[in-house]
Write an enzyme that holds these catalytic residues in place. Structure first.
Site, PDB file in Angstrom:
ATOM      1  N   CYS A  36       0.877  -1.176   0.000  1.00 27.99           N
ATOM      2  CA  CYS A  36       0.000   0.000   0.000  1.00 27.99           C
ATOM      3  C   CYS A  36       0.912   1.223   0.000  1.00 27.99           C
ATOM      4  O   CYS A  36       2.109   1.092  -0.243  1.00 27.99           O
ATOM      5  CB  CYS A  36      -0.999  -0.026   1.159  1.00 27.99           C
ATOM      6  SG  CYS A  36      -0.312   0.199   2.804  1.00 27.99           S
TER       7      CYS A  36
ATOM      8  N   HIS B 194      14.742 -14.790  11.375  1.00 28.01           N
ATOM      9  CA  HIS B 194      14.446 -14.754  12.812  1.00 28.01           C
ATOM     10  C   HIS B 194      12.965 -14.787  13.135  1.00 28.01           C
ATOM     11  O   HIS B 194      12.592 -15.204  14.228  1.00 28.01           O
ATOM     12  CB  HIS B 194      15.060 -13.499  13.449  1.00 28.01           C
ATOM     13  CG  HIS B 194      16.550 -13.546  13.510  1.00 28.01           C
ATOM     14  ND1 HIS B 194      17.309 -12.605  14.164  1.00 28.01           N
ATOM     15  CD2 HIS B 194      17.444 -14.435  12.975  1.00 28.01           C
ATOM     16  CE1 HIS B 194      18.601 -12.905  14.043  1.00 28.01           C
ATOM     17  NE2 HIS B 194      18.703 -14.002  13.318  1.00 28.01           N
TER      18      HIS B 194
HETATM   19  C1  RB5 Z   1      -4.010   5.135   0.329  1.00 29.86           C
HETATM   20  O1  RB5 Z   1      -4.025   6.477  -0.052  1.00 29.86           O
HETATM   21  C2  RB5 Z   1      -3.156   4.939   1.565  1.00 29.86           C
HETATM   22  O2  RB5 Z   1      -3.757   5.448   2.680  1.00 29.86           O
HETATM   23  C3  RB5 Z   1      -2.868   3.477   1.752  1.00 29.86           C
HETATM   24  O3  RB5 Z   1      -2.254   3.001   0.599  1.00 29.86           O
HETATM   25  C4  RB5 Z   1      -1.911   3.114   2.878  1.00 29.86           C
HETATM   26  O4  RB5 Z   1      -0.754   3.907   2.832  1.00 29.86           O
HETATM   27  C5  RB5 Z   1      -2.455   3.015   4.216  1.00 29.86           C
HETATM   28  O5  RB5 Z   1      -1.758   2.573   5.155  1.00 29.86           O
END
Ligand code: RB5
Length: 130
Positions: A64, A97
């Site tokens: 993400c 680990h």
């Molecule tokens: C998306 O904009 C963002 O919030 C998500 O990808 C992530 O970074 C959340 O932890």
């Protein structure tokens, strides 16, 4: 090696890069999405990847924007040990680990070149056990 991968919209470009690189190296990639830059909820992607990681006993990659949200979501699942890594040392240690079965990456934190090396380190390092 069979590897599951998934990302939210923020991680889409990095996922595409990793899929291409890993396939070029001969790995079998199970792509759990997302499949475009359109906004999605990262817990849904974490659920898809954690499910296949547990069912098939394989390693997974989650991406993400920061790697934080998707690693938190993955670590709510019993049996999942998701490690948020932005360098090769922590990637190696998370396997040796901690026996991590998922690596989480932040696409807004590391560039694709480093991400490829970090993932290669993760998937090539065995758990040291003991
Ligand atoms: C998306 O904009 C963002 O919030 C998500 O990808 C992530 O970074 C959340 O932890």
């Amino acid at each position: 090696m069979k590897i599951a991968i998934g990302c939210d919209h923020a991680g889409y470009d990095l996922k595409q890069e990793l899929v291409a690189q890993l396939q070029e190296e001969g790995h079998t990639i199970v792509d759990c999405g997302t499949y475009s830059r359109d906004s999605v909820d990262y817990p849904d992607i974490a659920a898809a990847v954690t499910s296949i990681v547990l069912k098939e006993d394989i390693l997974g990659i989650l991406i993400c924007g920061t790697g934080i949200g998707i690693s938190i979501a993955a670590n709510k699942v019993r049996g999942i040990r998701a490690a948020l890594c932005d360098n090769c040392y922590t990637a190696r240690m998370s396997r040796e680990h901690n026996n991590a079965n998922i690596i989480a990456l932040g696409s807004r934190v590391i560039g694709p070149g480093l991400a490829v090396e970090v993932v290669k380190t993760f998937i090539s390092t065995p758990f040291a056990a003991g």
